[in-house]
Design a protein around this motif. Structure first.
Motif, PDB file in Angstrom:
ATOM      1  N   ALA A 166      34.883  28.794   2.408  1.00  0.00           N
ATOM      2  CA  ALA A 166      34.079  28.614   3.623  1.00  0.00           C
ATOM      3  C   ALA A 166      34.965  28.155   4.779  1.00  0.00           C
ATOM      4  O   ALA A 166      34.793  28.571   5.929  1.00  0.00           O
ATOM      5  CB  ALA A 166      32.971  27.598   3.370  1.00  0.00           C
ATOM      6  N   LEU A 167      35.925  27.324   4.456  1.00  0.00           N
ATOM      7  CA  LEU A 167      36.837  26.813   5.480  1.00  0.00           C
ATOM      8  C   LEU A 167      37.772  27.898   6.004  1.00  0.00           C
ATOM      9  O   LEU A 167      38.096  27.937   7.192  1.00  0.00           O
ATOM     10  CB  LEU A 167      37.657  25.672   4.860  1.00  0.00           C
ATOM     11  CG  LEU A 167      38.441  24.753   5.774  1.00  0.00           C
ATOM     12  CD1 LEU A 167      37.501  24.034   6.734  1.00  0.00           C
ATOM     13  CD2 LEU A 167      39.208  23.735   4.934  1.00  0.00           C
ATOM     14  N   MET A 168      38.186  28.774   5.110  1.00  0.00           N
ATOM     15  CA  MET A 168      39.255  29.714   5.449  1.00  0.00           C
ATOM     16  C   MET A 168      38.779  31.126   5.773  1.00  0.00           C
ATOM     17  O   MET A 168      39.586  31.967   6.161  1.00  0.00           O
ATOM     18  CB  MET A 168      40.264  29.807   4.281  1.00  0.00           C
ATOM     19  CG  MET A 168      40.926  28.501   3.882  1.00  0.00           C
ATOM     20  SD  MET A 168      41.937  27.780   5.187  1.00  0.00           S
ATOM     21  CE  MET A 168      43.294  28.947   5.272  1.00  0.00           C
ATOM     22  N   VAL A 169      37.485  31.400   5.616  1.00  0.00           N
ATOM     23  CA  VAL A 169      37.036  32.800   5.655  1.00  0.00           C
ATOM     24  C   VAL A 169      37.372  33.496   6.969  1.00  0.00           C
ATOM     25  O   VAL A 169      37.806  34.656   6.981  1.00  0.00           O
ATOM     26  CB  VAL A 169      35.530  32.916   5.319  1.00  0.00           C
ATOM     27  CG1 VAL A 169      34.671  32.170   6.326  1.00  0.00           C
ATOM     28  CG2 VAL A 169      35.105  34.379   5.261  1.00  0.00           C
ATOM     29  N   ASN A 170      37.190  32.808   8.087  1.00  0.00           N
ATOM     30  CA  ASN A 170      37.473  33.465   9.369  1.00  0.00           C
ATOM     31  C   ASN A 170      38.958  33.758   9.524  1.00  0.00           C
ATOM     32  O   ASN A 170      39.343  34.818  10.032  1.00  0.00           O
ATOM     33  CB  ASN A 170      36.959  32.611  10.531  1.00  0.00           C
ATOM     34  CG  ASN A 170      35.468  32.742  10.715  1.00  0.00           C
ATOM     35  OD1 ASN A 170      34.983  33.703  11.312  1.00  0.00           O
ATOM     36  ND2 ASN A 170      34.711  31.784  10.181  1.00  0.00           N
ATOM     37  N   ALA A 171      39.789  32.830   9.071  1.00  0.00           N
ATOM     38  CA  ALA A 171      41.239  33.041   9.153  1.00  0.00           C
ATOM     39  C   ALA A 171      41.661  34.175   8.231  1.00  0.00           C
ATOM     40  O   ALA A 171      42.495  35.013   8.600  1.00  0.00           O
ATOM     41  CB  ALA A 171      41.973  31.755   8.790  1.00  0.00           C
ATOM     42  N   GLN A 172      41.083  34.214   7.033  1.00  0.00           N
ATOM     43  CA  GLN A 172      41.434  35.280   6.094  1.00  0.00           C
ATOM     44  C   GLN A 172      41.082  36.645   6.678  1.00  0.00           C
ATOM     45  O   GLN A 172      41.918  37.562   6.693  1.00  0.00           O
ATOM     46  CB  GLN A 172      40.702  35.077   4.762  1.00  0.00           C
ATOM     47  CG  GLN A 172      41.084  36.131   3.720  1.00  0.00           C
ATOM     48  CD  GLN A 172      40.337  35.976   2.398  1.00  0.00           C
ATOM     49  OE1 GLN A 172      39.279  35.344   2.353  1.00  0.00           O
ATOM     50  NE2 GLN A 172      40.876  36.535   1.341  1.00  0.00           N
ATOM     51  N   PHE A 173      39.875  36.768   7.169  1.00  0.00           N
ATOM     52  CA  PHE A 173      39.456  38.053   7.735  1.00  0.00           C
ATOM     53  C   PHE A 173      40.300  38.404   8.961  1.00  0.00           C
ATOM     54  O   PHE A 173      40.729  39.552   9.135  1.00  0.00           O
ATOM     55  CB  PHE A 173      37.967  38.012   8.096  1.00  0.00           C
ATOM     56  CG  PHE A 173      37.495  39.265   8.793  1.00  0.00           C
ATOM     57  CD1 PHE A 173      37.383  40.460   8.108  1.00  0.00           C
ATOM     58  CD2 PHE A 173      37.176  39.244  10.141  1.00  0.00           C
ATOM     59  CE1 PHE A 173      36.967  41.623   8.747  1.00  0.00           C
ATOM     60  CE2 PHE A 173      36.755  40.399  10.794  1.00  0.00           C
ATOM     61  CZ  PHE A 173      36.651  41.597  10.090  1.00  0.00           C
ATOM     62  N   ALA A 174      40.552  37.430   9.810  1.00  0.00           N
ATOM     63  CA  ALA A 174      41.316  37.685  11.038  1.00  0.00           C
ATOM     64  C   ALA A 174      42.727  38.174  10.714  1.00  0.00           C
ATOM     65  O   ALA A 174      43.237  39.107  11.345  1.00  0.00           O
ATOM     66  CB  ALA A 174      41.375  36.416  11.893  1.00  0.00           C
ATOM     67  N   VAL A 175      43.353  37.560   9.728  1.00  0.00           N
ATOM     68  CA  VAL A 175      44.719  37.963   9.372  1.00  0.00           C
ATOM     69  C   VAL A 175      44.722  39.354   8.732  1.00  0.00           C
ATOM     70  O   VAL A 175      45.613  40.171   9.006  1.00  0.00           O
ATOM     71  CB  VAL A 175      45.361  36.906   8.444  1.00  0.00           C
ATOM     72  CG1 VAL A 175      46.662  37.429   7.834  1.00  0.00           C
ATOM     73  CG2 VAL A 175      45.641  35.623   9.227  1.00  0.00           C
ATOM     74  N   MET A 176      43.714  39.649   7.913  1.00  0.00           N
ATOM     75  CA  MET A 176      43.608  40.994   7.346  1.00  0.00           C
ATOM     76  C   MET A 176      43.482  42.026   8.466  1.00  0.00           C
ATOM     77  O   MET A 176      44.126  43.076   8.448  1.00  0.00           O
ATOM     78  CB  MET A 176      42.397  41.077   6.402  1.00  0.00           C
ATOM     79  CG  MET A 176      42.579  40.327   5.097  1.00  0.00           C
ATOM     80  SD  MET A 176      41.050  40.205   4.115  1.00  0.00           S
ATOM     81  CE  MET A 176      40.779  41.920   3.665  1.00  0.00           C
ATOM     82  N   GLU A 177      42.641  41.729   9.431  1.00  0.00           N
ATOM     83  CA  GLU A 177      42.456  42.628  10.582  1.00  0.00           C
ATOM     84  C   GLU A 177      43.793  42.814  11.324  1.00  0.00           C
ATOM     85  O   GLU A 177      44.176  43.927  11.678  1.00  0.00           O
ATOM     86  CB  GLU A 177      41.402  42.027  11.515  1.00  0.00           C
ATOM     87  CG  GLU A 177      41.223  42.720  12.853  1.00  0.00           C
ATOM     88  CD  GLU A 177      40.309  43.943  12.792  1.00  0.00           C
ATOM     89  OE1 GLU A 177      39.627  44.125  11.776  1.00  0.00           O
ATOM     90  OE2 GLU A 177      40.305  44.706  13.772  1.00  0.00           O
ATOM     91  N   ALA A 178      44.489  41.697  11.541  1.00  0.00           N
ATOM     92  CA  ALA A 178      45.736  41.755  12.306  1.00  0.00           C
ATOM     93  C   ALA A 178      46.803  42.581  11.595  1.00  0.00           C
ATOM     94  O   ALA A 178      47.565  43.307  12.236  1.00  0.00           O
ATOM     95  CB  ALA A 178      46.249  40.342  12.566  1.00  0.00           C
ATOM     96  N   LEU A 179      46.872  42.471  10.270  1.00  0.00           N
ATOM     97  CA  LEU A 179      47.885  43.242   9.526  1.00  0.00           C
ATOM     98  C   LEU A 179      47.660  44.738   9.699  1.00  0.00           C
ATOM     99  O   LEU A 179      48.616  45.515   9.767  1.00  0.00           O
ATOM    100  CB  LEU A 179      47.857  42.855   8.041  1.00  0.00           C
ATOM    101  CG  LEU A 179      48.352  41.447   7.711  1.00  0.00           C
ATOM    102  CD1 LEU A 179      48.128  41.122   6.242  1.00  0.00           C
ATOM    103  CD2 LEU A 179      49.827  41.282   8.060  1.00  0.00           C
TER     104      LEU A 179
END
Lengths: 84, 200
Positions: free
Chosen positions: B114-127
């Protein structure tokens, strides 16, 4: 206190909801600025396709990242306890 | 009264139409990519996330405001893919449009997700946007570490995700990071150049 929620009764497509949100004055106004004709066209359709194609690999590396962060945090806890 | 009606500025109108179309396309792209991500999460038994479309729209609009200011100040004609990636990560991390449903408070795995979900998705998008091949990156890091792999790609990506959650992040700095990673490990060599040629 009311039990009412703000959840809409119908599920809208992203296109439909996006258009409504673009016209929502409660959100940031976009009428006073321009993107400019030379702004990047980021091939959003292509990005969607590539994301779908590579999602499993991306999940693999980010899931391992989460696991390593978790392990690092666990290490910090252990170190802190040892320091106590 | 008819005399007081100003003439319609066609150029301005065209730009407004173009502007809204671009915002809507980006919004739909991120919404669609999240749906793909969330389907995988649900398949893993993690069914607590949903996309707040009002927050997503705010993030997309904030992104375009930011890019526009950057272009005005520096006289940049076109935002490249690394700026797109950097500023997208910035606003997804800041406004956190992926929201979390109630879950078992004793479940530490879901708590961290829950804490990391936005960062995880954002980094996947950025890659994807920055055209970075994380597998190639892993090979490069392994080769540089001469077999004594104390650092792996997951550490690098994890550090990026951690910074998105806990640190002040800057779109330009992120863009620079993504450029460096892309130069090291391009997914499709030459693709960005071809795109730039099309856009330019």
């Amino acid at each position: 206190m009311s039990d009412a929620t703000h959840t809409p009764d119908t599920v809208l497509s992203a296109e439909e909801e996006g258009r409504i949100l673009l016209a929502n004055p409660g959100l940031q106004a976009v009428s006073d600025w321009t993107i400019g004709n030379s702004d990047v066209a980021a091939d959003d359709t292509e990005i969607t396709r590539q994301f779908a194609d590579s999602v499993d690999g991306l999940l693999d590396v980010t899931e391992r990242s989460l696991a390593r962060l978790r392990a690092r945090d666990a290490g910090k806890v252990t170190d802190a306890k040892a320091a106590d | 009264m008819g005399d007081s009606v100003p003439a319609i500025d066609i150029a301005s109108l065209d730009n407004a139409v173009e502007r809204q179309a671009k915002i809507l396309e980006r919004f739909k792209q991120l919404d669609a990519n999240f749906a793909v991500y969330n389907a995988r999460m649900r398949a893993k038994g993690v069914d607590i996330f949903h996309m707040s479309r009002p927050l997503l729209m705010q993030a997309v609009q904030s992104y375009f405001h930011d890019i526009r200011r950057l272009k005005d100040f520096h006289g940049i004609a076109i935002a490249d893919h690394f700026k797109i990636a950097g500023f997208t990560v910035k606003w997804l991390s800041r406004l956190r449009p992926i929201q979390v449903a109630q879950f078992d408070p004793a479940d530490d795995d879901l708590g961290e997700r829950a804490l990391m979900v936005n960062a995880q998705f954002a980094v996947m998008e950025a890659l994807v946007v920055a055209d970075i091949d994380h597998l190639k990156l892993a090979d490069i890091i392994a080769a540089r570490m001469d077999g004594s792999a104390k650092v792996e790609t997951a550490d690098l990506i994890g550090n990026l995700m951690y910074n998105c959650v806990y640190r002040d992040i800057d779109g330009n700095v992120l863009a620079q990071n993504f450029l460096a990673l892309h130069l090291l490990a391009p997914r499709q060599p030459g693709r960005s150049e071809r795109r730039a040629a099309v856009r330019g």
